[in-house]
Design a protein around this motif. Structure first.
Motif, PDB file in Angstrom:
ATOM      1  N   HIS A   1      49.145  10.756  -2.364  1.00 20.04           N
ATOM      2  CA  HIS A   1      47.758  11.135  -2.247  1.00 20.04           C
ATOM      3  C   HIS A   1      46.883  10.729  -3.442  1.00 20.04           C
ATOM      4  CE1 HIS A   1      44.456  12.935  -0.818  1.00 20.04           C
ATOM      5  NE2 HIS A   1      44.199  14.173  -1.560  1.00 20.04           N
ATOM      6  N   LYS A   2      47.129  11.292  -4.777  1.00 21.75           N
ATOM      7  CA  LYS A   2      46.931  11.618  -5.867  1.00 21.75           C
ATOM      8  C   LYS A   2      47.645  10.398  -6.957  1.00 21.75           C
ATOM      9  CE  LYS A   2      42.952  13.118  -6.241  1.00 21.75           C
ATOM     10  NZ  LYS A   2      42.681  14.567  -6.933  1.00 21.75           N
ATOM     11  N   ALA A   3      47.113   9.225  -8.228  1.00 25.14           N
ATOM     12  CA  ALA A   3      47.817   8.914  -8.647  1.00 25.14           C
ATOM     13  C   ALA A   3      48.851   9.140  -8.991  1.00 25.14           C
ATOM     14  CB  ALA A   3      47.064   7.914  -9.450  1.00 25.14           C
ATOM     15  N   ILE A   4      49.871   8.431 -10.194  1.00 26.71           N
ATOM     16  CA  ILE A   4      51.118   9.048 -10.924  1.00 26.71           C
ATOM     17  C   ILE A   4      50.926   8.432 -12.051  1.00 26.71           C
ATOM     18  CG2 ILE A   4      52.503   9.871  -8.560  1.00 26.71           C
ATOM     19  CD1 ILE A   4      54.146   7.145  -9.607  1.00 26.71           C
ATOM     20  N   LYS A   5      51.365   8.652 -13.030  1.00 26.87           N
ATOM     21  CA  LYS A   5      51.254   8.088 -14.014  1.00 26.87           C
ATOM     22  C   LYS A   5      52.778   7.824 -15.461  1.00 26.87           C
ATOM     23  CE  LYS A   5      48.873   8.499 -18.840  1.00 26.87           C
ATOM     24  NZ  LYS A   5      48.437   9.158 -19.998  1.00 26.87           N
ATOM     25  N   VAL A   6      53.338   6.387 -15.601  1.00 31.72           N
ATOM     26  CA  VAL A   6      54.095   6.176 -15.524  1.00 31.72           C
ATOM     27  C   VAL A   6      54.500   5.243 -16.817  1.00 31.72           C
ATOM     28  CG1 VAL A   6      56.262   3.997 -13.950  1.00 31.72           C
ATOM     29  CG2 VAL A   6      54.523   5.734 -12.515  1.00 31.72           C
ATOM     30  N   THR A   7      55.562   5.551 -17.577  1.00 34.68           N
ATOM     31  CA  THR A   7      55.685   4.854 -19.149  1.00 34.68           C
ATOM     32  C   THR A   7      57.134   4.230 -18.416  1.00 34.68           C
ATOM     33  OG1 THR A   7      54.537   6.365 -19.802  1.00 34.68           O
ATOM     34  CG2 THR A   7      55.653   5.319 -21.136  1.00 34.68           C
ATOM     35  N   ILE A   8      57.045   2.906 -18.402  1.00 36.33           N
ATOM     36  CA  ILE A   8      57.985   1.793 -18.886  1.00 36.33           C
ATOM     37  C   ILE A   8      58.525   1.410 -19.971  1.00 36.33           C
ATOM     38  CG2 ILE A   8      58.671   2.369 -16.823  1.00 36.33           C
ATOM     39  CD1 ILE A   8      57.389  -0.924 -16.069  1.00 36.33           C
ATOM     40  N   THR A   9      59.882   0.937 -20.148  1.00 38.57           N
ATOM     41  CA  THR A   9      59.897  -0.115 -21.248  1.00 38.57           C
ATOM     42  C   THR A   9      61.052  -0.857 -21.527  1.00 38.57           C
ATOM     43  OG1 THR A   9      59.622   2.132 -23.139  1.00 38.57           O
ATOM     44  CG2 THR A   9      61.313   0.015 -23.804  1.00 38.57           C
ATOM     45  N   PRO A  10      60.642  -2.581 -20.904  1.00 39.30           N
ATOM     46  CA  PRO A  10      61.167  -3.272 -20.747  1.00 39.30           C
ATOM     47  C   PRO A  10      62.170  -3.523 -21.347  1.00 39.30           C
ATOM     48  CG  PRO A  10      58.754  -4.108 -20.561  1.00 39.30           C
ATOM     49  CD  PRO A  10      59.843  -2.330 -21.256  1.00 39.30           C
ATOM     50  N   PRO A  11      63.121  -3.707 -20.822  1.00 41.46           N
ATOM     51  CA  PRO A  11      64.504  -4.299 -21.235  1.00 41.46           C
ATOM     52  C   PRO A  11      64.690  -5.401 -22.304  1.00 41.46           C
ATOM     53  CG  PRO A  11      64.972  -4.702 -19.070  1.00 41.46           C
ATOM     54  CD  PRO A  11      63.916  -4.073 -18.779  1.00 41.46           C
ATOM     55  N   ALA A  12      64.241  -6.520 -21.727  1.00 39.91           N
ATOM     56  CA  ALA A  12      64.237  -7.712 -22.310  1.00 39.91           C
ATOM     57  C   ALA A  12      62.776  -7.535 -23.543  1.00 39.91           C
ATOM     58  CB  ALA A  12      63.617  -8.762 -21.359  1.00 39.91           C
ATOM     59  N   GLU A  13      62.454  -7.709 -24.289  1.00 40.77           N
ATOM     60  CA  GLU A  13      61.422  -8.344 -25.293  1.00 40.77           C
ATOM     61  C   GLU A  13      60.309  -9.566 -24.865  1.00 40.77           C
ATOM     62  OE1 GLU A  13      60.043 -10.449 -29.623  1.00 40.77           O
ATOM     63  OE2 GLU A  13      62.014 -10.813 -28.399  1.00 40.77           O
ATOM     64  N   VAL A  14      58.920  -8.473 -24.469  1.00 38.62           N
ATOM     65  CA  VAL A  14      57.844  -9.707 -23.808  1.00 38.62           C
ATOM     66  C   VAL A  14      57.316 -10.379 -24.956  1.00 38.62           C
ATOM     67  CG1 VAL A  14      56.028  -8.790 -22.312  1.00 38.62           C
ATOM     68  CG2 VAL A  14      57.294  -7.206 -22.519  1.00 38.62           C
ATOM     69  N   LYS A  15      57.311 -11.358 -25.434  1.00 36.49           N
ATOM     70  CA  LYS A  15      56.677 -12.681 -26.187  1.00 36.49           C
ATOM     71  C   LYS A  15      55.606 -11.906 -25.986  1.00 36.49           C
ATOM     72  CE  LYS A  15      59.524 -15.979 -24.575  1.00 36.49           C
ATOM     73  NZ  LYS A  15      59.726 -17.382 -23.647  1.00 36.49           N
ATOM     74  N   ASP A  16      54.515 -11.817 -25.066  1.00 35.67           N
ATOM     75  CA  ASP A  16      53.137 -11.822 -25.536  1.00 35.67           C
ATOM     76  C   ASP A  16      52.136 -10.281 -24.436  1.00 35.67           C
ATOM     77  OD1 ASP A  16      50.272 -11.642 -25.601  1.00 35.67           O
ATOM     78  OD2 ASP A  16      49.942 -14.363 -25.174  1.00 35.67           O
ATOM     79  N   LYS A  17      52.573  -9.327 -24.962  1.00 35.17           N
ATOM     80  CA  LYS A  17      51.836  -8.244 -24.622  1.00 35.17           C
ATOM     81  C   LYS A  17      50.571  -8.870 -23.452  1.00 35.17           C
ATOM     82  CE  LYS A  17      54.917  -5.323 -26.679  1.00 35.17           C
ATOM     83  NZ  LYS A  17      56.002  -5.786 -27.963  1.00 35.17           N
ATOM     84  N   SER A  18      49.480  -9.176 -24.287  1.00 32.32           N
ATOM     85  CA  SER A  18      48.442  -9.229 -24.693  1.00 32.32           C
ATOM     86  C   SER A  18      48.161  -9.657 -23.175  1.00 32.32           C
ATOM     87  CB  SER A  18      47.783  -9.983 -25.349  1.00 32.32           C
ATOM     88  OG  SER A  18      48.054 -11.235 -25.423  1.00 32.32           O
ATOM     89  N   LYS A  19      49.103 -10.933 -22.817  1.00 26.02           N
ATOM     90  CA  LYS A  19      49.587 -11.365 -21.129  1.00 26.02           C
ATOM     91  C   LYS A  19      50.058 -10.724 -19.998  1.00 26.02           C
ATOM     92  CE  LYS A  19      46.609 -14.338 -22.968  1.00 26.02           C
ATOM     93  NZ  LYS A  19      45.265 -14.316 -22.661  1.00 26.02           N
ATOM     94  N   ALA A  20      50.361  -9.415 -21.064  1.00 23.55           N
ATOM     95  CA  ALA A  20      51.967  -8.382 -19.856  1.00 23.55           C
ATOM     96  C   ALA A  20      51.651  -7.731 -19.400  1.00 23.55           C
ATOM     97  CB  ALA A  20      53.087  -8.211 -20.622  1.00 23.55           C
ATOM     98  N   ALA A  21      51.499  -7.283 -17.971  1.00 23.21           N
ATOM     99  CA  ALA A  21      50.964  -6.084 -17.019  1.00 23.21           C
ATOM    100  C   ALA A  21      51.805  -5.891 -16.153  1.00 23.21           C
ATOM    101  CB  ALA A  21      49.675  -6.199 -17.118  1.00 23.21           C
ATOM    102  N   VAL A  22      52.292  -4.977 -15.672  1.00 29.84           N
ATOM    103  CA  VAL A  22      53.084  -3.973 -14.728  1.00 29.84           C
ATOM    104  C   VAL A  22      53.062  -4.662 -13.492  1.00 29.84           C
ATOM    105  CG1 VAL A  22      53.905  -2.164 -12.810  1.00 29.84           C
ATOM    106  CG2 VAL A  22      53.445  -2.054 -16.535  1.00 29.84           C
ATOM    107  N   TYR A  23      53.106  -5.051 -12.216  1.00 27.28           N
ATOM    108  CA  TYR A  23      53.105  -5.800 -11.089  1.00 27.28           C
ATOM    109  C   TYR A  23      53.885  -4.670 -10.465  1.00 27.28           C
ATOM    110  CZ  TYR A  23      50.390  -9.253 -12.916  1.00 27.28           C
ATOM    111  OH  TYR A  23      49.692  -9.958 -13.735  1.00 27.28           O
TER     112      TYR A  23
END
Length: 631
Positions: free
Chosen positions: A491-513
């Motif tokens: 019904h209402k949104a959940i708030k999720v925090t994850i730490t990707p297992p592999a290094e993200v090269k450019d966080k400014s271009k990375a998002a969750v899908y």
């Protein structure tokens, strides 16, 4: 005495406020004018109460001869109190407030009539934005019943040309417009009843001696329906109804407004889809069998009030419409479906109470042992097959303690064992040398804030996120995170925090899908803090962090002194913004996402477009594409 503009607005508002106290609970036929071709027969493609993906359909979809540009008329005297332009949702929409306190809305418009169109255009140029919502003062845009306020269109989330027309009250509750007895719409056709579903609602309940949701197709005789066979059942049951309504002269499958359930002549449940609070419309997920809707697109409306459903649409007994079946008893069941014009269909059938019993069925062929499970409500259902003639018990481990789970019944050579999860969360099970872990990490309660954490994610549930207890299972496979499953509604949104297992090269271009069930990728976004990203979502299922490094694509379509237009697209995160300048001056670009098309609208039509053209389009990952040219 002369009134200036502010005095006039105040006077009109005071008049409307005083009259608003008599907002119509018993609507007057003829109070509202039909907004499309008034006085002429019209046809509808949608009605109040249809089930959409995450809401009830809130009004009427009026056909517009499969084209755009029909005149749209104000339904009654009043004033334009709100206007919005967007490429999504309602598209171009007008809200008119009336002296009786009600508000009518007119959505998916092609364009607004003057002077509203000029006012909107002026504000868009002032704010240099296409998407815009305005709230004019009460005396600014008065309208009379029948005034042409715009032209019908296909803007926003519309799937074809039509006018979406709503009636709301001051609390933003959605009324059924058909109760205002428009003579332009003819309906003498009763609803169709296709199927019913019957679901066991606790561990002791059965339908035809099984702990399974069972579906039964109906047999039609005139306006009445029946089931081919008697239903044998036991315990606490929930009934569901698959029904649609059709209006005369149209093939569209519309919503059925009212459903009533009677058992042995006593009404135990009724829903009447009207005065739906806009902010609760998402609770349609509990009004229907959400799992069935998501799996196969079939809409079964529950004939009981499920947990977490706060919609004020129901009248039910002390069990909220749940049916209790006792052994050796007979129940005459009637489900009545009624549309907005009181056309009625009735489904009648018999339920006989049958005490649950264990019936042993020999294996039809030698099988390798197998074991599987599913969670239904609060019940863990374990299905096992074996080569033995006598079914064996399941070893269930709860807090490292072994419990012997005795089969409850057999079905098609498969033994079924049931366990109430409220007795403790099981870790694993063993059967005939096979073992399986459940992975149930937590029982997350509804109606309270709840924080869940494990080694690879953190989930914060709002007190209104869940409708019922969630037996949470999560998983990390490679770089894909699974939270619950796709078939569980929020019904209402959940708030999720994850730490990707592999290094993200450019966080400014990375998002969750959100990955859904097919190939689609839904942009969820997120905010980075160190190597972790936090996002909110109203989806359960699979998620993945992905990098979008490609800018949008721009293709010129038309470029002359009157108009410029372009096709714009993005392959992953989606279009976020666009801005155009001609000869150094900002130019409004309108956007139709269904056609991936943007085009210019000049504020001064007499001044030709001339000089250097610059268009900048940015996606949700911050990638920007630029087009330059000349006129």
């Amino acid at each position: 005495m002369k009134l200036n503009k502010n005095h006039l607005a105040t006077a009109i508002l005071a008049l409307f406020t005083s009259l608003g106290a008599v907002a119509q609970t018993s609507p007057q036929a003829g109070y509202f004018l039909f907004p499309i071709k008034p006085g002429v027969r019209n046809y509808l493609s949608g009605t109040m109460g249809e089930i959409r993906s995450n809401h009830f359909h809130g009004g009427l979809d009026i056909k517009t001869d499969q084209r755009e540009g029909l005149e749209v008329h104000a339904a009654a005297d009043g004033y334009i109190s709100r206007v919005k332009q967007s490429s999504y949702g309602y598209g171009n929409i007008i809200y008119i407030t009336h002296p009786n306190g009600l508000v009518t809305t007119y959505a998916h418009l092609l364009e607004y009539n003057k002077p509203l169109a000029d006012y909107m255009l002026q504000k868009q140029y002032e704010k240099q934005a296409f998407d815009l919502e305005l709230f004019p003062e009460p005396g600014q845009f008065p309208v009379k019943r029948g005034d042409v306020i715009g032209l019908s269109g296909n803007t926003g989330g519309s799937g074809g040309p039509h006018l979406h027309f709503e009636i709301r009250d001051e609390k933003d509750r959605l009324y059924n417009p058909l109760k205002y007895k428009f003579t332009e719409v003819i309906d003498t056709t009763p609803p169709d009843i296709f199927s019913i579903g019957i679901t066991p609602l606790n561990i002791h309940a059965r339908v035809n001696n099984a702990f399974d949701r069972s579906e039964f197709r109906t047999k039609e005789v005139g306006n009445n329906y029946s089931l081919t066979d008697t239903v044998f059942a036991h315990g606490l049951l929930g009934l569901e109804l698959q029904t649609i309504d059709q209006l005369d002269g149209a093939a569209n499958k519309n919503g059925t407004q009212e459903v009533t359930l009677l058992v042995n002549g006593q009404q135990i449940y009724q829903h009447y889809i009207d005065q739906v609070p806009f902010e609760l419309s998402r609770q349609v997920s509990q009004h229907i069998n959400y799992n069935q809707y998501k799996r196969n697109g079939r809409t079964f409306q529950k004939a009981f009030i499920d947990y977490g459903n706060d919609l004020p649409l129901y009248k039910a007994d002390e069990r909220s419409g749940r049916m209790v079946v006792q052994p050796d008893s007979v129940y005459q069941v009637k489900l009545i479906a009624r549309d907005s014009y009181n056309n009625t269909s009735t489904l009648s059938f018999v339920v006989k109470g049958q005490r649950p019993k264990f019936t042993q069925t020999a294996a039809k062929a030698v099988k390798k042992p197998s074991i599987d499970y599913e969670i239904i409500g609060n019940v863990l259902k374990i299905s096992a097959t074996d080569t033995a003639q006598t079914p064996q018990n399941i070893e269930l481990y709860v807090n490292n303690q072994a419990l012997m789970l005795v089969p409850s019944y057999m079905k098609n050579s498969t033994s079924v064992s049931l366990y109430d999860l409220r007795a403790g969360l099981p870790d694993s099970m063993r059967f005939c040398g096979l073992s399986k872990n459940f992975g149930i990490e937590k029982a997350v309660p509804p109606n309270k804030d709840f924080l869940f954490t494990n080694r690879y994610l953190k989930v914060l549930f709002d007190k209104q996120s869940l409708y019922d207890t969630l037996y949470l299972q999560t998983k990390l496979e490679g770089d894909v995170y699974t939270i619950g499953d796709y078939f569980t509604p929020l019904h209402k949104a959940i708030k999720v925090t994850i730490t990707p297992p592999a290094e993200v090269k450019d966080k400014s271009k990375a998002a969750v899908y959100f990955l859904g069930t097919g190939r689609g990728r839904g942009f969820e976004g997120g905010k980075w803090e160190g190597n972790s990203i936090t996002f909110t979502t109203k989806n359960m299922g699979k998620f993945k962090v992905m990098e979008d490094t490609k800018p949008p694509v721009i293709r010129p379509v038309v470029k002359n002194s009157s108009v410029i237009s372009f096709k714009i697209s993005d392959d992953l995160s989606g279009i976020n913004s666009f801005n155009a300048w001609v000869d150094g001056k900002w130019v409004l670009m309108k956007y139709e996402h269904k056609k991936a098309l943007i085009w210019s609208e000049k504020i001064d039509k007499s001044v030709p477009l001339s000089g250097e053209v610059i268009l900048k389009v940015k996606d949700n990952a911050g990638n920007e594409a630029t087009y330059t040219g000349r006129i």
